[in-house]
Design a protein around this motif. Structure first.
Motif, PDB file in Angstrom:
ATOM      1  N   GLN A  22     -55.718 -26.677 -35.917  1.00 16.34           N
ATOM      2  CA  GLN A  22     -55.232 -26.641 -37.300  1.00 16.34           C
ATOM      3  C   GLN A  22     -55.444 -27.980 -38.011  1.00 16.34           C
ATOM      4  N   ALA A  23     -55.270 -29.091 -37.269  1.00 16.97           N
ATOM      5  CA  ALA A  23     -55.353 -30.426 -37.883  1.00 16.97           C
ATOM      6  C   ALA A  23     -56.792 -30.885 -38.099  1.00 16.97           C
ATOM      7  N   THR A  24     -57.754 -30.188 -37.506  1.00 13.42           N
ATOM      8  CA  THR A  24     -59.162 -30.561 -37.655  1.00 13.42           C
ATOM      9  C   THR A  24     -59.756 -29.850 -38.871  1.00 13.42           C
ATOM     10  N   SER A  25     -60.294 -30.619 -39.793  1.00 20.52           N
ATOM     11  CA  SER A  25     -60.915 -30.027 -40.984  1.00 20.52           C
ATOM     12  C   SER A  25     -62.417 -29.820 -40.742  1.00 20.52           C
ATOM     13  N   ILE A  26     -63.016 -29.013 -41.595  1.00 18.17           N
ATOM     14  CA  ILE A  26     -64.466 -28.832 -41.515  1.00 18.17           C
ATOM     15  C   ILE A  26     -65.162 -30.169 -41.765  1.00 18.17           C
ATOM     16  N   ASP A  31     -68.506 -34.781 -39.985  1.00 16.11           N
ATOM     17  CA  ASP A  31     -68.621 -36.219 -39.706  1.00 16.11           C
ATOM     18  C   ASP A  31     -68.879 -36.476 -38.224  1.00 16.11           C
ATOM     19  N   TYR A  32     -68.143 -35.761 -37.378  1.00 18.12           N
ATOM     20  CA  TYR A  32     -68.210 -36.002 -35.932  1.00 18.12           C
ATOM     21  C   TYR A  32     -69.526 -35.531 -35.325  1.00 18.12           C
ATOM     22  N   SER A  33     -70.045 -34.420 -35.849  1.00 23.49           N
ATOM     23  CA  SER A  33     -71.281 -33.870 -35.280  1.00 23.49           C
ATOM     24  C   SER A  33     -72.527 -34.303 -36.047  1.00 23.49           C
ATOM     25  N   GLY A  34     -72.332 -34.973 -37.191  1.00 22.74           N
ATOM     26  CA  GLY A  34     -73.467 -35.511 -37.940  1.00 22.74           C
ATOM     27  C   GLY A  34     -74.340 -34.462 -38.596  1.00 22.74           C
ATOM     28  N   SER A  45     -69.556 -19.039 -40.504  1.00 24.44           N
ATOM     29  CA  SER A  45     -69.007 -18.697 -41.815  1.00 24.44           C
ATOM     30  C   SER A  45     -67.672 -19.395 -42.067  1.00 24.44           C
ATOM     31  N   SER A  46     -67.033 -19.881 -40.983  1.00 22.33           N
ATOM     32  CA  SER A  46     -65.719 -20.512 -41.123  1.00 22.33           C
ATOM     33  C   SER A  46     -65.388 -21.307 -39.862  1.00 22.33           C
ATOM     34  N   LYS A  47     -64.309 -22.053 -39.927  1.00 24.09           N
ATOM     35  CA  LYS A  47     -63.819 -22.787 -38.756  1.00 24.09           C
ATOM     36  C   LYS A  47     -63.373 -21.804 -37.669  1.00 24.09           C
ATOM     37  N   ASN A  48     -62.806 -20.669 -38.100  1.00 20.68           N
ATOM     38  CA  ASN A  48     -62.387 -19.638 -37.140  1.00 20.68           C
ATOM     39  C   ASN A  48     -63.575 -19.117 -36.340  1.00 20.68           C
TER      40      ASN A  48
END
Length: 201
Positions: A22-26, A31-34, A45-48
Motif C-alpha cells: 500500500q505504501a509503495t507508489s507507482i 524510480d527504483y526500476s528505472g 494496467s495497474s499496481k494490482n
C-alpha cells in the motif's frame, strides 16, 4: 521485453517487501526500476496487476521446483512430499508472501482478494492431489477434509514457530512434525468414515 518486464517485477517485489504494498507508489516503482510511466503501463494496467504478476512468477517457479523433485521418483513417497513442502515454505519465507497476503486481505480491493482466494484454492487442490498419490484412491472421500485441516496445521505451526524466534533451519522440523500428524489424521478420519466435504466440491 520479457527480461525488462521480469526486472520490473523483481524490483517492485523488493519495494513491496521493504515499504509494503500500500505504501509503495507507482512513482516509487518507476524510480527504483528505472523505467518510464509509459513503459510501466505497457507491461501492467495497474499496481494490482503488477502484484499479481509477482505472485504468478513465484508460483510458476515453485511449481517447477516441486515437480522437479518428482522426476524419476515414486509420487507415493511421503519423503518427497516433505521435501516439496520444505521447498514451498522456504520460498514463502524468502519472498515474504505471508506478509504480502496479509496486507492484501486487510485492503478493500475485491480483485486482489479474489486472486488470493483463488491461489489458496489452487494450493488446496495441490494438497488434495498429492494426498491421493500418497494415501491412495480408497481414501479419496476423506482427503479434501484432510487437506483443509492440514493447511491449518502447517500454517499455524509455522506461525508460532516463527514467533518463538526459531531460525529458518527449523522449517524441516515443523514440516516433519506436521506431516507426522497428517498421517495419523488421515488414518483416523478414514477409519471414522466421517466426511465433511465432498471431494468434487
Amino acid at each position: 521485453m520479457y527480461n525488462r518486464k521480469q526486472n520490473v517485477i523483481k524490483m517492485a517485489h523488493q519495494l513491496f517487501i521493504e515499504k509494503g504494498f500500500q505504501a509503495t507508489s507507482i512513482q516509487d516503482i518507476l524510480d527504483y526500476s528505472g523505467i518510464s510511466k509509459g513503459t510501466f503501463y505497457n507491461y501492467f494496467s495497474s499496481k494490482n496487476e503488477l502484484l499479481i504478476g509477482i505472485y504468478k512468477t513465484i508460483y510458476k517457479q515453485l511449481e517447477k521446483d516441486r515437480n522437479d523433485l518428482l522426476i524419476g521418483r515414486n509420487p507415493a513417497d511421503i519423503d518427497i512430499f516433505i521435501k516439496q513442502l520444505e521447498l514451498q515454505m522456504i520460498s514463502n519465507r524468502k519472498n515474504k508472501l505471508i506478509a504480502l497476503y496479509e496486507e492484501v486481505l486487510a485492503s478493500n480491493d475485491a480483485d486482489l482478494k479474489q486472486f488470493v482466494q483463488n491461489a489458496r484454492l489452487k494450493s488446496l487442490h495441490w494438497y488434495f492431489n498429492r494426498f491421493i498419490d500418497i494415501f491412495g484412491e480408497e481414501k479419496r472421500p476423506y482427503l479434501l477434509d484432510c487437506a483443509i485441516m492440514f493447511q491449518g496445521i502447517i500454517q499455524y505451526n509455522l506461525l508460532y514457530n516463527r514467533l518463538a524466534n526459531e531460525t529458518g533451519e527449523k522449517i524441516s522440523r515443523v514440516v516433519g512434525y506436521s506431516v507426522a500428524r497428517l498421517v495419523k489424521l488421515v488414518e483416523e478420519v478414514a477409519e471414522s468414515g466421517n466426511q465433511l466435504h465432498e471431494p468434487n466440491l
